[in-house]
Design a protein around this motif. Structure first.
Motif, mmCIF file in Angstrom:
data_model
loop_
_atom_site.group_PDB
_atom_site.id
_atom_site.type_symbol
_atom_site.label_atom_id
_atom_site.label_comp_id
_atom_site.label_asym_id
_atom_site.label_seq_id
_atom_site.Cartn_x
_atom_site.Cartn_y
_atom_site.Cartn_z
ATOM 1 N N GLN A 272 0.863 -1.181 0.000
ATOM 2 C CA GLN A 272 0.000 0.000 0.000
ATOM 3 C C GLN A 272 0.900 1.233 0.000
ATOM 4 O OE1 GLN A 272 -3.821 0.875 2.496
ATOM 5 N NE2 GLN A 272 -2.074 0.972 3.874
ATOM 6 N N ALA A 273 0.523 2.272 -0.741
ATOM 7 C CA ALA A 273 1.326 3.502 -0.792
ATOM 8 C C ALA A 273 0.386 4.686 -0.954
ATOM 9 C CB ALA A 273 2.288 3.425 -1.980
ATOM 10 N N PHE A 274 0.735 5.809 -0.349
ATOM 11 C CA PHE A 274 -0.171 6.968 -0.311
ATOM 12 C C PHE A 274 0.350 8.133 -1.139
ATOM 13 C CE2 PHE A 274 -1.063 4.473 3.371
ATOM 14 C CZ PHE A 274 -2.431 4.625 3.573
ATOM 15 N N LYS A 275 -0.593 8.929 -1.659
ATOM 16 C CA LYS A 275 -0.230 10.160 -2.361
ATOM 17 C C LYS A 275 -0.670 11.348 -1.500
ATOM 18 C CE LYS A 275 -1.408 12.889 -6.456
ATOM 19 N NZ LYS A 275 -1.933 12.858 -7.832
ATOM 20 N N GLY A 276 0.217 12.318 -1.316
ATOM 21 C CA GLY A 276 -0.245 13.510 -0.582
ATOM 22 C C GLY A 276 0.811 14.208 0.250
ATOM 23 N N LYS A 277 2.078 13.834 0.124
ATOM 24 C CA LYS A 277 3.089 14.523 0.936
ATOM 25 C C LYS A 277 3.590 15.795 0.263
ATOM 26 C CE LYS A 277 7.172 11.802 -0.460
ATOM 27 N NZ LYS A 277 8.249 12.696 -0.835
ATOM 28 N N GLN A 278 3.204 16.001 -1.003
ATOM 29 C CA GLN A 278 3.669 17.187 -1.711
ATOM 30 C C GLN A 278 2.837 18.403 -1.267
ATOM 31 O OE1 GLN A 278 2.992 14.205 -3.135
ATOM 32 N NE2 GLN A 278 5.082 13.622 -3.627
ATOM 33 N N GLY A 279 3.481 19.561 -1.256
ATOM 34 C CA GLY A 279 2.740 20.784 -0.920
ATOM 35 C C GLY A 279 3.548 21.652 0.015
ATOM 36 N N PRO A 280 3.085 22.884 0.236
ATOM 37 C CA PRO A 280 3.848 23.827 1.065
ATOM 38 C C PRO A 280 3.796 23.465 2.550
ATOM 39 C CG PRO A 280 1.785 24.809 0.327
ATOM 40 C CD PRO A 280 1.852 23.452 -0.302
ATOM 41 N N CYS A 281 4.846 23.900 3.268
ATOM 42 C CA CYS A 281 4.948 23.605 4.700
ATOM 43 C C CYS A 281 4.756 24.886 5.501
ATOM 44 C CB CYS A 281 6.329 23.024 5.009
ATOM 45 S SG CYS A 281 6.643 21.508 4.104
ATOM 46 N N PHE A 282 3.837 24.849 6.472
ATOM 47 C CA PHE A 282 3.598 26.034 7.307
ATOM 48 C C PHE A 282 3.755 25.700 8.783
ATOM 49 C CE2 PHE A 282 1.399 27.208 3.382
ATOM 50 C CZ PHE A 282 1.985 28.462 3.153
ATOM 51 N N GLU A 283 4.244 26.702 9.523
ATOM 52 C CA GLU A 283 4.495 26.548 10.960
ATOM 53 C C GLU A 283 3.249 26.910 11.745
ATOM 54 O OE1 GLU A 283 5.552 25.487 13.680
ATOM 55 O OE2 GLU A 283 7.573 26.375 13.893
ATOM 56 N N SER A 340 -3.627 30.669 13.065
ATOM 57 C CA SER A 340 -4.544 30.496 11.929
ATOM 58 C C SER A 340 -3.739 30.191 10.666
ATOM 59 C CB SER A 340 -5.373 31.755 11.709
ATOM 60 O OG SER A 340 -4.527 32.771 11.202
ATOM 61 N N HIS A 341 -4.398 29.584 9.688
ATOM 62 C CA HIS A 341 -3.724 29.282 8.414
ATOM 63 C C HIS A 341 -3.206 30.564 7.783
ATOM 64 C CE1 HIS A 341 -4.567 25.002 8.082
ATOM 65 N NE2 HIS A 341 -5.705 25.269 8.698
ATOM 66 N N ALA A 342 -3.999 31.638 7.894
ATOM 67 C CA ALA A 342 -3.615 32.905 7.257
ATOM 68 C C ALA A 342 -2.350 33.474 7.893
ATOM 69 C CB ALA A 342 -4.756 33.897 7.362
ATOM 70 N N ALA A 343 -2.210 33.280 9.212
ATOM 71 C CA ALA A 343 -1.061 33.888 9.921
ATOM 72 C C ALA A 343 0.166 32.975 9.917
ATOM 73 C CB ALA A 343 -1.472 34.195 11.357
ATOM 74 N N ALA A 344 0.001 31.713 9.487
ATOM 75 C CA ALA A 344 1.110 30.742 9.579
ATOM 76 C C ALA A 344 2.257 31.130 8.642
ATOM 77 C CB ALA A 344 0.593 29.357 9.239
ATOM 78 N N LYS A 345 3.483 31.031 9.180
ATOM 79 C CA LYS A 345 4.674 31.356 8.367
ATOM 80 C C LYS A 345 5.241 30.069 7.748
ATOM 81 C CE LYS A 345 6.276 35.483 10.728
ATOM 82 N NZ LYS A 345 5.287 35.637 11.821
ATOM 83 N N PRO A 346 6.047 30.207 6.677
ATOM 84 C CA PRO A 346 6.649 28.991 6.084
ATOM 85 C C PRO A 346 7.485 28.228 7.120
ATOM 86 C CG PRO A 346 6.931 30.877 4.639
ATOM 87 C CD PRO A 346 6.369 31.423 5.929
#
Ligand SMILES: C[S@@+](CC[C@H](N)C(=O)[O-])C[C@H]1O[C@@H](n2cnc3c(N)ncnc32)[C@H](O)[C@@H]1O
Length: 384
Positions: A272-283, A340-346
């Motif tokens: 079994q293998a999953f797709k979904g680790k790609q994408g931006p990272c926020f703190e 919040s998502h809006a305030a989260a920094k990279p």
């Protein structure tokens, strides 16, 4: 292509009458077999049962669907809210599968399965649409040959056989090994392309314990017999990693080989293998603790974590760990004050650092509390 012709020939015959040399015994759930006609079940060339791992309501894609057995089982598991697409390149296999689809639909009371013609290493190209178009403009010279190439490219974009990000779970039963060696990397990329973010692949296939030597690979009989195209166990798992999957896991490994040829062992494995680790990272100041039992683990994004230590992870990793296949292995610590998502920094995901508890509590946190009545284990025992 020679290998592919040999595969197509062999399975065209195997669609018409059962070929015992291609059968690797599998125990399917008998409750799902009752609705499936005998000719489908008899021409079973699978080596595992990926349909066990699909769920109600999902959209399932079966690669190399043959006479349709896995599709017809998955159809009952996903139910009327789900749907199942089988893809195969061999006309005779498609004929048996398509002819039996209405019979199964009648038996189960709903129709949610369809069969499409394509090569699983090129899931964008609908071979029946291409065929119809080429009948209108046959290839007769170099110019029309090049135009046909352009047409195929256009069809891949405008009328894809399987659209990108359209499938919840890709399954396959004893087929990936049959794809030519040079096309295998593209096959795994195609698998990844068609899955939705958060989707997964559950694949049963034949793997080899050692790298298969060229002499065996060049034997068409062995290749079309699901033997010499097999990747090694290690290469099979790595192919999923290389295509961008995460959380790759062996669900079933047959210790007993299916066949042994010149000392090389070939056995069935389901992964079994999953797709979904790609994408931006926020703190968002979240922390996780790896519970063990191993002293240390390494995930597919390079996070190395020791047992029992609080680590800082980005919001994306935090949410991946909360789902299968990771959730049972971690404790999750949300910050007292949510960011919040809006305030989260990279967030820098290239390194793994510890999370100081002051980051989740807040630097100025200095609360003193009474004993928590809910502590511990729900708080049923102790003083009342
Ligand atoms: C070993 S049989 C497995 C059939 C089916 N999954 C089952 O469980 O009985 C392999 C099937 O994959 C199909 N196949 C092989 N290579 C393929 C390819 N490159 N693209 C599409 N279908 C392929 C064959 O036509 C055949 O039906």
């Amino acid at each position: 292509m020679k290998t592919e012709y040999a595969v197509k020939d062999r399975y065209a015959n195997a669609a018409k009458a059962c070929e015992p040399a291609l059968c690797c015994p599998v125990d399917y759930d008998p409750q799902y077999l009752k609705a499936i006609p005998a000719e489908v079940i008899e021409r079973d060339y699978g080596c595992g049962d990926p349909s066990k791992y699909v769920r109600t309501g999902e959209t399932v894609l079966d690669l190399g669907s043959g006479t349709g057995k896995i599709c017809f089982i998955a159809s009952q598991v996903v139910g009327p809210e789900g749907r199942v697409i089988g893809v195969d390149m061999t006309d005779d296999m498609l004929e048996v599968a398509r002819r039996n689809a209405p019979v199964v639909a009648d038996n189960i009371g709903f129709a949610n399965v369809e069969f499409r013609k394509g090569r699983i290493q090129d899931l964008a190209l609908d071979l029946e649409v291409l065929d119809a178009e080429l009948k209108k403009r046959p290839i007769s010279d170099a110019v029309s040959f090049l135009a046909a190439d352009e047409l195929a490219e256009e069809l891949r974009i405008k009328r894809p056989l399987v659209a990108s990000k359209s499938v919840d779970v890709v399954v396959s039963n004893c087929v990936l090994n049959l794809v030519e060696a040079g096309a295998k990397p593209q096959l795994f990329r195609e698998l990844f392309r068609v899955l939705k973010l958060g989707g997964r692949a559950v694949i049963s296939d034949i793997v080899a314990d050692e790298e298969v030597p060229l002499a065996l690979q060049n034997n068409h009989e062995l290749w079309s017999g699901c033997i010499s195209g097999a990747l090694t166990e290690e290469a099979f798992l790595k192919a999923f990693e290389d295509a961008g999957f995460y959380g790759v896991e062996v669900l079933k490994f047959d210790v007993q080989p299916w066949r042994t040829v010149e000392g090389f062992e070939f056995r069935s494995m389901t992964i079994q293998a999953f797709k979904g680790k790609q994408g931006p990272c926020f703190e968002r100041n979240q922390a996780v603790i790896y519970r063990g039992p191993f002293k240390e683990v390494l995930d597919d994004d390079g996070h190395r974590m020791e047992r029992g230590i609080r680590y800082a992870v980005c919001d994306k990793t935090y949410n991946l760990y909360k789902k299968a296949p990771y959730s049972d292995f971690f404790e999750f610590i949300d910050p007292i004050e949510e960011i919040s998502h809006a305030a989260a920094k990279p967030f820098d995901c290239t390194r793994t650092s510890r999370r100081n508890p002051k980051e989740t509590k807040g630097q100025d946190y200095n609360a003193t509390t009474e004993a928590n009545s809910q502590c511990c284990d729900g708080g049923n025992g102790g003083c009342r």
